[in-house]
Scaffold this motif. Structure first.
Motif, PDB file in Angstrom:
ATOM      1  N   VAL A 200       0.835  -1.209   0.000  1.00  0.00           N
ATOM      2  CA  VAL A 200       0.000   0.000   0.000  1.00  0.00           C
ATOM      3  C   VAL A 200       0.866   1.254   0.000  1.00  0.00           C
ATOM      4  N   LEU A 201       1.917   1.264   0.815  1.00  0.00           N
ATOM      5  CA  LEU A 201       2.789   2.435   0.893  1.00  0.00           C
ATOM      6  C   LEU A 201       3.529   2.666  -0.424  1.00  0.00           C
ATOM      7  N   ILE A 202       3.993   1.585  -1.049  1.00  0.00           N
ATOM      8  CA  ILE A 202       4.669   1.721  -2.343  1.00  0.00           C
ATOM      9  C   ILE A 202       3.704   2.277  -3.383  1.00  0.00           C
ATOM     10  N   ALA A 203       2.487   1.714  -3.422  1.00  0.00           N
ATOM     11  CA  ALA A 203       1.490   2.180  -4.385  1.00  0.00           C
ATOM     12  C   ALA A 203       1.147   3.647  -4.146  1.00  0.00           C
ATOM     13  N   ALA A 204       0.928   4.012  -2.877  1.00  0.00           N
ATOM     14  CA  ALA A 204       0.558   5.395  -2.560  1.00  0.00           C
ATOM     15  C   ALA A 204       1.689   6.362  -2.888  1.00  0.00           C
ATOM     16  N   VAL A 206       4.276   5.974  -5.064  1.00  0.00           N
ATOM     17  CA  VAL A 206       4.500   6.078  -6.508  1.00  0.00           C
ATOM     18  C   VAL A 206       3.351   6.831  -7.180  1.00  0.00           C
ATOM     19  N   SER A 207       2.115   6.561  -6.751  1.00  0.00           N
ATOM     20  CA  SER A 207       0.962   7.241  -7.342  1.00  0.00           C
ATOM     21  C   SER A 207       1.012   8.745  -7.087  1.00  0.00           C
ATOM     22  N   THR A 208       1.362   9.135  -5.864  1.00  0.00           N
ATOM     23  CA  THR A 208       1.473  10.563  -5.541  1.00  0.00           C
ATOM     24  C   THR A 208       2.519  11.233  -6.416  1.00  0.00           C
ATOM     25  N   LEU A 209       3.641  10.543  -6.594  1.00  0.00           N
ATOM     26  CA  LEU A 209       4.705  11.088  -7.431  1.00  0.00           C
ATOM     27  C   LEU A 209       4.247  11.260  -8.871  1.00  0.00           C
ATOM     28  N   LEU A 210       3.535  10.269  -9.389  1.00  0.00           N
ATOM     29  CA  LEU A 210       3.089  10.321 -10.779  1.00  0.00           C
ATOM     30  C   LEU A 210       1.995  11.362 -10.994  1.00  0.00           C
ATOM     31  N   ILE A 211       1.100  11.501 -10.026  1.00  0.00           N
ATOM     32  CA  ILE A 211       0.056  12.527 -10.144  1.00  0.00           C
ATOM     33  C   ILE A 211       0.686  13.912 -10.155  1.00  0.00           C
ATOM     34  N   TRP A 212       1.694  14.101  -9.309  1.00  0.00           N
ATOM     35  CA  TRP A 212       2.406  15.393  -9.299  1.00  0.00           C
ATOM     36  C   TRP A 212       3.049  15.674 -10.646  1.00  0.00           C
ATOM     37  N   LEU A 238       7.252   6.764   0.490  1.00  0.00           N
ATOM     38  CA  LEU A 238       8.248   5.802   0.004  1.00  0.00           C
ATOM     39  C   LEU A 238       9.293   5.508   1.079  1.00  0.00           C
ATOM     40  N   GLY A 239       9.617   6.516   1.889  1.00  0.00           N
ATOM     41  CA  GLY A 239      10.538   6.275   2.997  1.00  0.00           C
ATOM     42  C   GLY A 239       9.958   5.298   4.008  1.00  0.00           C
ATOM     43  N   LEU A 240       8.678   5.475   4.329  1.00  0.00           N
ATOM     44  CA  LEU A 240       8.007   4.533   5.229  1.00  0.00           C
ATOM     45  C   LEU A 240       7.959   3.129   4.621  1.00  0.00           C
TER      46      LEU A 240
END
Length: 554
Positions: A200-204, A206-212, A238-240
């Motif tokens: 979930v953390l990886i998906a969140a 990466v998704s945040t980065l891509l939306i930005w 991503l750090g978490l």
């Protein structure tokens, strides 16, 4: 296994990969038409592609971890079912948002196929022989990539673009049947523990980065407070994820894999190759249709030189690697060709000679064909056989991640660049961009409906804009050259991963039996600790033994 048995087992695997590639590429030449019909803009175009890549990226390591824990044959069949359902629903989309949602489902199935096909190949083919079969895989991918856009163009021009999403269904059914009849591999089960929080953390993150990346420069400024907030959020997530992966019993991406030099350098090279491969293939269709005024069918035909480069280089080099056992020189050469090809593609414009464009595409395709599949091959050759699934999927994960970020960045740059070029072109004609029917807003136009001068402005803008994004990818290919050049030149093993596992088990049984006969309880404890070291976050043991599992089986 005899060569005939290997080919029979590969038939379903290769057809499964063909299904995934076909369903992905069959829409590539039709996307301008699809987005035009659905009223989408450049951001929508980018996200139709990015959503699939994102889902593939996030799900690939999960499929890989499951491959190390449970029945790989069943997993491949399940991924095919998910993929086909997503394809069928995508054909029913009524707007861009629906299409993006169902493309996510496609991506989840594609993640399974991406991770599992090469894992199963490692089970039945030793690394030394795998090169020629990797060449077959490359050939299948090339045929699907060539035939997909061409078939998609014909379907779009005749039956309509929705049928592009239905074409994969019969192939998938046949692939599932073939897998059931021809693929026979042992199942090595362990207690399944999936790191859901890490996923979930990886998906969140990466998704945040891509939306930005997608929205910055359009919806808000690159240096705005929104941008800063999204960047910080992605970094924190991503750090978490990294912290969770370090502590998880069965991490999605074991951080200990990065202690392996081959794996780490292959990941770096895969990111760069992913940007070049996914980004360029996506925007070639736009170049051919919006800069050169070609139909979807013609667009598919005109991309054949690039795929010919992939096909010829992957098959020929795969055969050479299997015959000689030498791989590094060819991969370095491939990375150099990829860099040269991208730099040459950066010079194209709307009026560049097609002969030159064909040569540039062929060079770029040859580079991709020599590098892409062989990166997985050398990683499988270098890691513990119990981590084949995770390691293979992780390389594919970072390649997809690179491709996803690359498509997003290149799409954002292209959208912004084209908007500026169109506005400048309209002003050069003495036309107020706000009065030009939305041409200056970034919406993808239908060239056939535009007057001659306006059409020239659009073609010129897309020709220059697409050339610029190719040039943007060239420096990343240089990173691939450096990473591949630094790879340890390990000899290719002549054992399959299953044979390596059996050998480890035999060695462990002998070691435990000898210790028991000698009354050496300390030695038995050391062997049992080896298994704990593999299963725990600290990573694999030096000799890669599976003592506990072998002892229980004994």
């Amino acid at each position: 296994m005899s060569r005939r048995q290997v080919l029979e087992a590969l038939s379903g695997l290769l057809l499964g990969m063909f299904v995934a590639m076909l369903a992905s590429t069959v829409v590539s030449s039709s996307l301008p038409k699809i987005l035009s019909d659905l009223g989408g803009d450049q951001a929508g175009y980018t996200w139709v592609v990015t959503s699939t890549l994102l889902a593939t990226t996030v799900s690939t390591p999960i499929w890989g971890k499951l491959a190390d824990l449970t029945n790989r044959k069943l997993l491949i069949q399940l991924s095919l079912v998910i993929f086909v359902v997503g394809s069928g629903l995508a054909g029913l989309a009524q707007n861009t948002e629906m299409l993006i949602t169902f493309r996510v489902l496609q991506g989840l199935g594609a993640g399974g196929l991406t991770a599992l096909v090469q894992v199963v190949m490692a089970d039945i083919i030793p690394p030394r022989e795998r090169g020629r079969y990797m060449g077959l895989l490359g050939a299948v991918m090339a045929v699907a990539t060539v035939g997909g856009p061409l078939l998609g163009g014909v379907i779009t021009d005749s039956a309509g673009w929705r049928w592009n999403f239905y074409i994969a269904v019969p192939f998938a059914v046949v692939a599932i049947i073939l897998l059931q009849k021809t693929l026979h591999i042992p199942t090595r089960r362990r207690k399944v523990t999936i790191d859901y929080l890490g996923a979930v953390l990886i998906a969140a993150g990466v998704s945040t980065l891509l939306i930005w990346v997608t929205l910055a420069g359009n919806q808000f400024e690159w240096g705005s407070a929104t941008s800063i907030l999204m960047i910080v959020g992605a970094v924190v997530l991503l750090g978490l994820a990294v912290l969770i992966e370090l502590r998880a019993k069965e991490p999605i991406i074991p951080m200990t894999l990065f202690k392996n030099r081959t794996f780490s350098l292959a990941v770096i090279a895969s990111i760069s190759v992913g940007v070049a491969m996914f980004g360029t293939s996506v925007f070639l269709g736009q170049y051919m249709q919006l800069a050169r005024g070609k139909t979807p069918t013609e667009s598919g035909l005109l991309t054949i030189p690039m795929i010919a480069g992939v096909l010829i280089s992957s098959v020929v080099i795969g055969q050479v690697i299997s015959r000689t056992g030498k791989w590094k020189r060819y991969m370095v050469t491939g990375s150099i060709l990829l860099t040269i090809g991208l730099a040459l593609m950066g010079t194209i414009r709307y009026d560049t000679s097609f002969l030159l464009v064909f040569v540039f595409m062929f060079v770029m395709g040859a580079g991709v064909g020599m590098v892409m599949q062989n990166l997985v091959l050398i990683v499988q050759n270098a890691v513990d056989p119990r981590q084949i699934g995770t390691a293979s999927a992780s390389v594919a994960f970072f390649r997809s991640l690179g491709g996803t970020i690359g498509v997003s960045v290149m799409g954002a740059v292209l959208g912004s660049r084209i908007k500026d070029l169109v506005v400048d072109g309209l002003r050069g004609l003495g036309v107020d961009p706000s009065q030009a029917g939305g041409l200056g807003s970034g919406t993808i136009p239908d060239l056939s409906t535009l007057p001659g001068p306006f059409r020239t402005v659009i073609e010129s803008a897309y020709g220059e804009g697409v050339g610029d994004v190719f040039l943007l990818a060239a420096p990343l290919a240089v990173i691939s050259i450096i990473a591949i050049a630094l790879l340890p030149n390990l000899p290719l093993s002549r054992q399959t991963s299953q044979q390596k596992l059996q050998e480890q088990e035999r060695d462990t049984i002998v070691a435990v039996s000898a210790a028991e006969v000698a009354g050496d309880t300390h030695g038995i404890d050391l062997v049992e600790q080896d298994e704990d070291a593999v299963d725990a976050p600290s990573g694999p043991t030096a000799n890669g033994s599976d003592a506990g599992g072998s002892r229980r089986r004994r």
